[in-house]
Design a protein around this motif. Structure first.
Motif, PDB file in Angstrom:
ATOM      1  N   VAL A 123      -0.191   7.051   9.216  1.00 13.02           N
ATOM      2  CA  VAL A 123      -0.805   5.765  10.056  1.00 13.02           C
ATOM      3  C   VAL A 123      -2.129   6.114  10.173  1.00 13.02           C
ATOM      4  CG1 VAL A 123      -0.533   4.314  11.689  1.00 13.02           C
ATOM      5  CG2 VAL A 123       1.796   5.961  11.777  1.00 13.02           C
ATOM      6  N   THR A 124      -2.568   4.657   9.498  1.00 11.78           N
ATOM      7  CA  THR A 124      -4.013   4.168   8.946  1.00 11.78           C
ATOM      8  C   THR A 124      -4.165   2.873   9.499  1.00 11.78           C
ATOM      9  OG1 THR A 124      -4.088   5.709   7.003  1.00 11.78           O
ATOM     10  CG2 THR A 124      -5.513   3.465   7.611  1.00 11.78           C
ATOM     11  N   ASN A 125      -5.370   2.787  10.478  1.00 12.63           N
ATOM     12  CA  ASN A 125      -5.804   1.470  11.095  1.00 12.63           C
ATOM     13  C   ASN A 125      -6.558   0.794  10.097  1.00 12.63           C
ATOM     14  OD1 ASN A 125      -8.393  -0.461  11.695  1.00 12.63           O
ATOM     15  ND2 ASN A 125      -8.066   0.710  13.734  1.00 12.63           N
ATOM     16  N   SER A 126      -6.130  -0.357  10.258  1.00 12.58           N
ATOM     17  CA  SER A 126      -7.077  -0.927   8.544  1.00 12.58           C
ATOM     18  C   SER A 126      -8.401  -1.455   8.651  1.00 12.58           C
ATOM     19  CB  SER A 126      -6.149  -2.842   8.348  1.00 12.58           C
ATOM     20  OG  SER A 126      -6.060  -3.418   9.504  1.00 12.58           O
ATOM     21  N   VAL A 127      -8.743  -1.511   9.404  1.00 13.13           N
ATOM     22  CA  VAL A 127     -10.182  -1.847   9.084  1.00 13.13           C
ATOM     23  C   VAL A 127     -10.820  -0.385   8.866  1.00 13.13           C
ATOM     24  CG1 VAL A 127     -12.172  -2.816  10.537  1.00 13.13           C
ATOM     25  CG2 VAL A 127     -10.128  -3.220  11.327  1.00 13.13           C
ATOM     26  N   MET A 128      -9.921   0.791   8.927  1.00 12.19           N
ATOM     27  CA  MET A 128     -11.234   1.875   9.064  1.00 12.19           C
ATOM     28  C   MET A 128     -10.894   1.789   7.847  1.00 12.19           C
ATOM     29  SD  MET A 128     -12.970   3.419  11.853  1.00 12.19           S
ATOM     30  CE  MET A 128     -12.743   4.905  12.082  1.00 12.19           C
ATOM     31  N   GLY A 129      -9.786   1.493   7.356  1.00 12.72           N
ATOM     32  CA  GLY A 129      -9.672   1.896   5.852  1.00 12.72           C
ATOM     33  C   GLY A 129     -10.790   0.954   4.652  1.00 12.72           C
ATOM     34  N   LEU A 130     -10.385  -0.302   4.991  1.00 13.90           N
ATOM     35  CA  LEU A 130     -11.271  -1.254   4.887  1.00 13.90           C
ATOM     36  C   LEU A 130     -13.212   0.140   4.486  1.00 13.90           C
ATOM     37  CD1 LEU A 130     -12.040  -4.142   3.401  1.00 13.90           C
ATOM     38  CD2 LEU A 130     -13.098  -4.646   6.148  1.00 13.90           C
ATOM     39  N   LEU A 131     -13.208   0.430   6.084  1.00 13.97           N
ATOM     40  CA  LEU A 131     -14.230   1.288   6.295  1.00 13.97           C
ATOM     41  C   LEU A 131     -15.000   2.510   4.988  1.00 13.97           C
ATOM     42  CD1 LEU A 131     -16.045   0.885   9.908  1.00 13.97           C
ATOM     43  CD2 LEU A 131     -15.522  -0.888   8.127  1.00 13.97           C
ATOM     44  N   ASP A 132     -13.312   2.545   5.411  1.00  8.82           N
ATOM     45  CA  ASP A 132     -13.179   3.593   4.073  1.00  8.82           C
ATOM     46  C   ASP A 132     -13.791   3.347   2.329  1.00  8.82           C
ATOM     47  OD1 ASP A 132     -12.506   6.059   5.874  1.00  8.82           O
ATOM     48  OD2 ASP A 132     -10.482   5.483   4.961  1.00  8.82           O
ATOM     49  N   ALA A 162     -13.457  -8.997   5.115  1.00  5.07           N
ATOM     50  CA  ALA A 162     -13.054  -8.119   6.147  1.00  5.07           C
ATOM     51  C   ALA A 162     -11.275  -8.852   5.569  1.00  5.07           C
ATOM     52  CB  ALA A 162     -13.562  -8.803   7.413  1.00  5.07           C
ATOM     53  N   HIS A 163     -10.999  -9.080   4.532  1.00  6.84           N
ATOM     54  CA  HIS A 163      -9.712  -8.961   4.534  1.00  6.84           C
ATOM     55  C   HIS A 163      -8.686  -8.016   4.130  1.00  6.84           C
ATOM     56  CE1 HIS A 163     -10.381 -12.163   1.059  1.00  6.84           C
ATOM     57  NE2 HIS A 163     -10.610 -12.399   2.581  1.00  6.84           N
ATOM     58  N   HIS A 164      -9.067  -6.868   5.850  1.00  3.35           N
ATOM     59  CA  HIS A 164      -8.487  -5.374   5.837  1.00  3.35           C
ATOM     60  C   HIS A 164      -6.627  -5.375   5.827  1.00  3.35           C
ATOM     61  CE1 HIS A 164      -7.469  -6.515  10.375  1.00  3.35           C
ATOM     62  NE2 HIS A 164      -8.317  -7.230  10.094  1.00  3.35           N
ATOM     63  N   HIS A 165      -5.710  -6.233   5.954  1.00  7.71           N
ATOM     64  CA  HIS A 165      -4.903  -5.788   6.166  1.00  7.71           C
ATOM     65  C   HIS A 165      -4.234  -5.298   5.423  1.00  7.71           C
ATOM     66  CE1 HIS A 165      -3.629  -7.526  10.265  1.00  7.71           C
ATOM     67  NE2 HIS A 165      -4.688  -8.480   9.871  1.00  7.71           N
ATOM     68  N   ARG A 166      -4.724  -5.829   3.585  1.00 13.13           N
ATOM     69  CA  ARG A 166      -4.093  -4.633   2.537  1.00 13.13           C
ATOM     70  C   ARG A 166      -4.388  -3.070   2.700  1.00 13.13           C
ATOM     71  NH1 ARG A 166      -7.916  -6.105  -2.758  1.00 13.13           N
ATOM     72  NH2 ARG A 166      -7.578  -8.600  -2.356  1.00 13.13           N
ATOM     73  N   PHE A 167      -5.551  -3.243   3.773  1.00 15.73           N
ATOM     74  CA  PHE A 167      -5.198  -1.742   3.583  1.00 15.73           C
ATOM     75  C   PHE A 167      -4.305  -0.838   4.941  1.00 15.73           C
ATOM     76  CE2 PHE A 167      -9.499  -3.361   2.299  1.00 15.73           C
ATOM     77  CZ  PHE A 167      -9.750  -2.439   1.265  1.00 15.73           C
ATOM     78  N   LYS A 168      -3.361  -2.011   5.047  1.00 24.44           N
ATOM     79  CA  LYS A 168      -2.303  -1.167   5.953  1.00 24.44           C
ATOM     80  C   LYS A 168      -1.443  -0.319   5.025  1.00 24.44           C
ATOM     81  CE  LYS A 168      -2.137  -4.580   9.347  1.00 24.44           C
ATOM     82  NZ  LYS A 168      -2.003  -3.768  10.577  1.00 24.44           N
TER      83      LYS A 168
END
Length: 346
Positions: A296-305, A137-143
């Motif tokens: 504007v993207t929620n980074s966790v949602m980007g991770l799920l994408d 869950a390294h989601h910040h890279r999806f910001k």
């Protein structure tokens, strides 16, 4: 017209976490519920979990209106389960991921994925052999701002990269410590937070860390033996220098609960990136210019994408179990460096 992809059934596995953290409840559950490609189909838990932890899982199943499964293996084998969201105790994650891999079910794993390199290596091995998607869950890279900074750097607009300076500061902490409400993370805030900026720097630059020097201590919260803040000095490949300040700091003077910023210094310019905003600023030879993000993207949602893309296309995810190893190795080395006062080679 292309038919929509089949929804992916999600099994929430455990509501565990160190200290008062409950990322399954705070982050993953609402993101899976709100994502159009996923459908939460049940909740289960590790059979070795404490009763207080399994109670959280049972409550979640009732709240979500989905079944709670006593038998974790039977639940994993259900044909409508595609993805597991794993938030069990650290010492039990390898066993749960091995079980998922044996039934070819994909996995999102809470951070840090493991506390030892041996456990990470085992996860890399078993998920690689099975071919499942296993995403830490390294989601910040999806910001969006991080994605744009990565693109700006890849386009060569900074020239030759010389240095990266990062601040990952959470302006939040309890006012008093109890066994159920600690002021700092029980395993230290470096282990809690450092992997985020380390992973982001590695992702943006494509460079691995070669040397580590660090300091750490209890400066703002807790007692003298607590670790709430640290500073890392890193030497990356190609001689690039990076500094990272990370931890929990006082509320005073911070917007949006803290700071998550990067300064990338190149031979042709300086890029300032605020990961909590959608605009970066590129300072070049001529003038400063904005580097905006369109969405504007929620980074966790980007991770799920990304999980959905990799599963539906049967391809490798851009973030996998192997990406958990380097941030953990750097964090462990930083703790050792801080305790010994030495520079460590990786």
């Amino acid at each position: 017209m292309t038919a929509p992809a089949k929804p992916l059934g999600v099994l929430l596995v455990g509501y565990d976490g160190a200290g008062i953290q409950n990322h399954q409840f705070d982050m993953y559950e609402p993101s899976f519920v709100g994502h159009p490609v996923f459908s939460v189909v049940g909740v289960t838990d590790d059979p070795f979990a404490q009763s207080s932890r399994t109670a959280r899982s049972r409550d979640a199943a009732q709240r979500l209106g989905v079944p709670y499964f006593e038998d974790i293996e039977a639940a994993i084998q259900l044909p409508y389960v595609d993805v597991l969201s794993v938030c069990v105790a650290f010492e039990r994650r390898v066993a749960v991921i091995e079980l998922a891999a044996s039934h070819h079910k994909h996995v999102l794993v809470d951070k840090p994925m493991a506390l030892t390199l041996e456990d990470v290596d085992r996860i890399i091995e078993v998920t690689g052999e099975s071919g499942i998607v296993c995403v830490p869950a390294h989601h910040h890279r999806f910001k969006d701002s991080i994605r744009d900074a990565t693109r700006t750097l890849a386009e060569g607009r900074l020239g030759t990269l010389r240095a990266v300076h990062a601040d990952f500061l959470v302006a939040r902490g309890a006012t008093r410590a109890t066994s159920d409400d600690p002021t700092v993370w029980p395993l230290g805030e470096l282990m809690n937070f450092a992997l985020y900026p380390i992973d982001t720097i590695r992702h943006m630059t494509g460079l691995e860390v070669e040397r580590v020097h660090a300091t750490r201590g209890g400066f703002f919260y807790g007692g003298p033996d607590d670790e709430d803040f640290g500073v890392l000095t890193l030497t990356l490949e190609d001689g690039v220098i990076a500094t990272v300040s990370v931890g929990r700091v006082p509320l005073t003077g911070h917007l949006a609960g803290g700071e998550h910023r990067y300064r990338l210094v190149g031979s042709a310019g300086l890029l300032l990136v605020d990961a909590q905003e959608t605009i970066g600023v590129l300072h070049g030879r001529d003038r400063a210019r904005r580097v905006p993000s369109a969405v504007v993207t929620n980074s966790v949602m980007g991770l799920l994408d990304e999980i959905a893309r990799a599963v539906h296309s049967a391809s490798v995810a851009v973030l996998g179990a192997v990406d958990a190893r380097s941030p953990l190795a750097v964090t462990l080395a930083a703790r050792q460096s801080a305790d010994s006062g030495t520079v460590l080679d990786l």
